[in-house]
Write a protein that holds these residues in place. Structure first.
Motif, mmCIF file in Angstrom:
data_model
loop_
_atom_site.group_PDB
_atom_site.id
_atom_site.type_symbol
_atom_site.label_atom_id
_atom_site.label_comp_id
_atom_site.label_asym_id
_atom_site.label_seq_id
_atom_site.Cartn_x
_atom_site.Cartn_y
_atom_site.Cartn_z
ATOM 1 N N PRO A 221 62.753 32.984 -18.695
ATOM 2 C CA PRO A 221 62.352 31.896 -19.592
ATOM 3 C C PRO A 221 61.031 32.183 -20.293
ATOM 4 O O PRO A 221 60.121 32.769 -19.710
ATOM 5 C CB PRO A 221 62.219 30.698 -18.644
ATOM 6 N N GLY A 222 60.955 31.776 -21.544
ATOM 7 C CA GLY A 222 59.707 31.893 -22.298
ATOM 8 C C GLY A 222 59.478 33.225 -22.960
ATOM 9 O O GLY A 222 58.436 33.438 -23.576
ATOM 10 N N ALA B 103 57.251 31.348 -7.162
ATOM 11 C CA ALA B 103 57.652 30.422 -8.226
ATOM 12 C C ALA B 103 56.697 30.469 -9.412
ATOM 13 O O ALA B 103 57.085 30.120 -10.537
ATOM 14 C CB ALA B 103 57.736 28.998 -7.683
ATOM 15 N N VAL B 104 55.437 30.912 -9.197
ATOM 16 C CA VAL B 104 54.477 30.942 -10.309
ATOM 17 C C VAL B 104 54.882 31.958 -11.375
ATOM 18 O O VAL B 104 54.441 31.873 -12.520
ATOM 19 C CB VAL B 104 53.033 31.264 -9.829
ATOM 20 N N VAL B 105 55.739 32.922 -11.016
ATOM 21 C CA VAL B 105 56.184 33.925 -11.989
ATOM 22 C C VAL B 105 57.113 33.294 -13.016
ATOM 23 O O VAL B 105 57.257 33.779 -14.138
ATOM 24 C CB VAL B 105 56.895 35.095 -11.271
ATOM 25 N N ASN B 106 57.758 32.170 -12.638
ATOM 26 C CA ASN B 106 58.674 31.436 -13.513
ATOM 27 C C ASN B 106 59.879 32.269 -13.937
ATOM 28 O O ASN B 106 60.296 32.258 -15.096
ATOM 29 C CB ASN B 106 57.939 30.902 -14.755
ATOM 30 N N ILE B 107 60.414 33.018 -12.981
ATOM 31 C CA ILE B 107 61.697 33.692 -13.179
ATOM 32 C C ILE B 107 62.635 33.116 -12.121
ATOM 33 O O ILE B 107 62.416 33.312 -10.924
ATOM 34 C CB ILE B 107 61.562 35.221 -13.037
ATOM 35 N N PRO B 108 63.652 32.334 -12.546
ATOM 36 C CA PRO B 108 64.485 31.594 -11.591
ATOM 37 C C PRO B 108 65.014 32.437 -10.441
ATOM 38 O O PRO B 108 65.035 31.989 -9.298
ATOM 39 C CB PRO B 108 65.627 31.058 -12.471
ATOM 40 N N THR C 223 62.279 32.976 -7.920
ATOM 41 C CA THR C 223 61.959 31.706 -7.262
ATOM 42 C C THR C 223 62.964 31.400 -6.163
ATOM 43 O O THR C 223 62.606 31.037 -5.040
ATOM 44 C CB THR C 223 61.942 30.563 -8.289
ATOM 45 N N LYS D 197 55.798 40.004 -18.119
ATOM 46 C CA LYS D 197 55.703 38.711 -17.430
ATOM 47 C C LYS D 197 55.243 38.899 -15.984
ATOM 48 O O LYS D 197 54.426 38.137 -15.474
ATOM 49 C CB LYS D 197 57.062 38.008 -17.473
ATOM 50 N N ALA E 28 51.703 37.619 -14.311
ATOM 51 C CA ALA E 28 51.756 36.689 -13.179
ATOM 52 C C ALA E 28 51.056 37.224 -11.934
ATOM 53 O O ALA E 28 50.774 36.456 -11.006
ATOM 54 C CB ALA E 28 53.213 36.371 -12.844
ATOM 55 N N TYR F 252 49.214 34.843 -9.134
ATOM 56 C CA TYR F 252 49.927 34.821 -7.852
ATOM 57 C C TYR F 252 48.998 35.230 -6.713
ATOM 58 O O TYR F 252 48.964 34.576 -5.669
ATOM 59 C CB TYR F 252 51.134 35.765 -7.925
#
Length: 751
Positions: A48-49, A294-299, A302, A519, A523, A527
């Motif tokens: 995402p993003g 989860a802070v990496v924001n890759i589902p 996470t 990304k 992160a 992290y």
């Protein structure tokens, strides 16, 4: 906390049949759920993003007929010397393969004839057939893969060189062998450590039950929660690691309590009350590290983190309840034969200085030299980390014996290195007054960019509002030159949008890899800050000190950077590459550093908490700082060493994998555990504590009053059990602000 865990340990020991029955029932229930669950589909991968993801989503929406995430394959042909692929006999063979692929499986979406689409090299020596599938790689059936391989073998009989590339042949590495090797080595180490088969088998049994419940639950929920196959592999790796560690800590303390002459139930309660407190906090740090992904924001990451964290929670609960229950069944058989005989004859076991005691005394004699040797040594190993380049492996990093690697090399020779990593440029002309003119401008602009080898004609969708352009870079997909091409195209897109209104987005596997790496890179620092920061607060609660948690965090960072340096030296520079089977050097896998931080941080804090908690306990109960260090090592060094050796053996087993990615992960985790356990925890930690003396346990009075007392060292437990002589010592340890007062009282208590 110690008091609550003491009661829990005694209850589990006393009601061991019920406790064991509950855990076996949970294992059976999870196993039934896993067995009855439908086979999980492949987990969707998204970033995402990122621009690559936006382009991917746009193409999937505007080109509904194209399966954006479908599997692909390339059947590559090379003519014998003196012949060309355009010769009639060779052409007939290729046509036969094309027809065979079309009829070979109903999962095939399309097969491109190389003579129709121009997939023949300029010199005529090489050609390839592009195959697209309706389903993703993980959903391909074995029959489909067999049909693909069989058509290639048939063409080889005619004298053509035939190799197959693409993700259609990718399979999940079969789990089981490395885990079995790891468990076998763990068993040997445990037998040597405990000198008892029963004591050695206990941590293995309970860890396997915990892992079985965790992995079976993940398998049962895989379809519902969209969990990939790597999720259960990670959960198994982490669950086995911490499960053995936590049980090892509690069994070791139980044996120590029995050796002091306590009854079995009382010994089990005290073991869970003291070592169990360390297990709870060690488990919390691992959970923080894994949930922090989860802070990496890759589902995908996470989900992997949360699933593995759930397995760690199960491992903690198993250690606090099932382990004391199984200890109840084992009785005094957890002791070695010699210790049992001594206990039966009421002869106290001889307190000979063990290896841990001798090492601690050596460090106390030369703390500054040990500290300098450790820090300088790790600093030198860390130097290559400054040259870290991150990326994702492609087929060029596969072993040269694999057909994927040989296909990759044939395409590079025939069509150029960049042909293996084409870029896909999506041009959204919905807001442009003249879409075709805008797309022509895009094509012309890209063609003039340095590093671009070829640009294919634009392909419009049915609505005519989106065009797809394929760009072939001159260099290989993982090179910095190809990354520069991606950035140059994106930079040109801003000017094109302002001129024509058309929006330009770059995607494709190469662009996805570049965005993913960026990304992960972005992160890494947040992290690290989150994980180390939260763990610092947690360790401050455990040790009631400011300097001890600070030393733990800095030591961990030093070992991680040193491990990264070793990884760069071996896998990026090729030093000792032949020893570890590295056939192709290149960038370090982009998710490896953050993954390594998460896993190793949890294990490092395990060792820190178990080793230093025993020192803290000894100090609070009256020993001088130097005596406390020796006590901590006498009781903890052997256990921490055993735990670290087990983990290194488990991780090192993955170095033998033919997959470069798995090999890299195995090496990085094994070397990181080695540096952290044996250099940081065993050398730097006691050296720093020796140099700090009483100041190591200093905590400002206002912070002492503010922080809740979690009682890891069992001071509240001792008071409840009617043991005196601890309260004053505890106040001296916590409230003296680093002053030297209280020492005489401690020595009197000790005497």
């Amino acid at each position: 906390m110690a008091t609550f865990l003491y009661k829990l340990g005694r209850l589990a020991f006393r009601r061991r049949r019920y406790v064991a029955l509950i855990w076996v029932a949970l294992l059976a229930l999870a196993g039934f759920g896993a067995a009855s669950a439908s086979t999980a589909a492949s987990s969707s991968f998204s970033i995402p993003g990122t621009e690559a993801q936006r382009a991917f989503d746009l193409l999937e929406q505007r080109f509904p007929g194209v399966s954006a995430n479908g599997a692909t394959a390339r059947v590559v042909f090379k003519a014998p010397d003196g012949q060309k692929m355009t010769d009639p006999a060779n052409k007939a063979q290729v046509t036969k393969v094309v027809n065979g692929l079309k009829s070979g499986s109903d999962q095939v979406a399309s097969v491109a004839d190389p003579y129709t689409v121009g997939a023949v090299s300029k010199d005529g020596s090489t050609a390839y057939v592009a195959v697209s599938y309706k389903v993703s790689t993980m959903d391909l059936t074995d029959e489909t893969r067999d049909a693909l391989e069989d058509t290639g073998h048939a063409a080889q009989k005619s004298g053509l060189t035939v190799e197959i590339g693409g993700d259609a042949l990718l399979t999940i590495p079969e789990a089981g062998v490395t885990e079995i090797i790891g468990v076998a080595i763990a068993a040997v180490v445990l037998v040597i450590t405990f000198g008892s088969l029963v004591a050695a088998g206990l941590p293995l049994l309970t860890a396997l039950i915990g892992v079985g419940i965790g992995v079976s639950t993940i398998t049962a929920l895989a379809n519902t929660l969209d969990l990939g196959s790597t999720t259960s592999t990670l959960a198994m790796m982490i669950g086995l690691a911490v499960g053995i560690d936590y049980a090892l800590f509690i069994v070791s303390r139980y044996r120590a309590e029995l050796a002091e002459g306590r009854e079995q139930e009382e010994a089990a309660g005290r073991a869970v009350g003291t070592a169990g407190s360390a297990v709870v906090f060690a488990g919390l740090t691992v959970v923080i590290a894994l949930v922090g992904l989860a802070v990496v924001n890759i589902p995908m990451l996470t989900k992997m983190g949360f699933a593995a964290a759930g397995t760690v929670v199960i491992a903690v609960l198993v250690a606090l309840t099932l382990v004391p229950a199984v200890m109840g069944f084992a009785g005094k058989r957890v002791m070695g034969r010699r210790a049992r005989k001594a206990a039966a004859m009421s002869v106290p076991a001889e307190e000979k200085p063990n290896m841990g005691t001798r090492w601690a005394r050596f460090v106390l004699r030369k703390p500054l030299w040990v500290l300098l040797a450790g820090v300088i040594g790790l600093g030198v190993v860390a130097v290559p980390a400054a040259s870290l380049e991150m990326g994702l492996p492609d087929e060029g990093s596969q072993p040269t014996s694999s057909t994927q690697r040989r296909a990759y090399d044939l395409l590079s020779e025939g069509f150029g290195p960049g042909f293996n990593g084409p870029l896909v440029v999506a041009v959204d002309t919905a807001d442009s007054s003249d879409g075709k003119t805008a797309v022509k401008q895009v094509t012309d602009e890209i063609s003039g960019i340095r590093g671009v080898g070829a640009v294919t004609p634009a392909q419009f969708n049915k609505a005519g509002d989106t065009a797809m352009i394929t760009v072939i870079p001159k260099d290989r997909p993982s090179s910095t030159e190809t990354e520069d091409v991606v950035h140059a195209i994106r930079d040109a897109g801003a000017d094109i949008t302002s001129d024509t209104g058309a929006k330009l987005l770059v995607t494709g596997s190469t662009a996805m890899n570049i965005d993913f790496s960026q990304k992960m890179n972005d992160a890494l620092m947040p992290y690290l800050a989150l994980v180390v920061g939260l763990a610092f607060v947690l360790l401050m609660l455990v040790f009631r000190s400011v300097l001890v948690p600070l030393k733990a965090a800095l030591g961990f960072l030093l070992s991680v950077v040193a491990a990264l340096g070793a990884v760069v030296a071996v896998f990026q520079w090729g030093w000792l590459g032949s020893l570890f089977g590295v056939e192709q050097t290149g960038p370090i896998m982009s998710m490896m550093p953050i993954f390594m931080v998460g896993v190793v941080f949890g294990l490092a804090m395990d060792y820190e908490v178990f080793l230093v908690t025993r020192m803290r306990e000894a100090y609070v109960h009256g020993e001088t700082p130097d005596q406390a260090i020796v006590t901590g090592f006498r009781h903890g060094a052997r256990v921490v060493t055993a735990a670290a050796v087990i983990m290194m053996a488990v991780f090192a087993g993955f170095i033998g994998s033919s997959e470069q990615m798995i090999k890299m992960i195995g090496f990085s985790l094994a070397i990181a555990v080695f540096f952290d356990a044996f250099v940081v925890r065993m050398a730097i930690v006691p050296a720093v504590l020796a140099l700090l003396g009483r100041r190591a346990w200093w905590l400002p009075r206002w912070l002492d009053r503010l922080l809740p007392n979690v009682d890891v060292e069992g001071e509240g437990l001792r008071k409840e059990l009617g043991e005196t002589g601890t309260d004053d010592a505890d106040r001296g340890a916590n409230g003296n602000g680093g002053r030297g007062d209280g020492g005489d009282g401690r020595e009197l208590i000790r005497a």
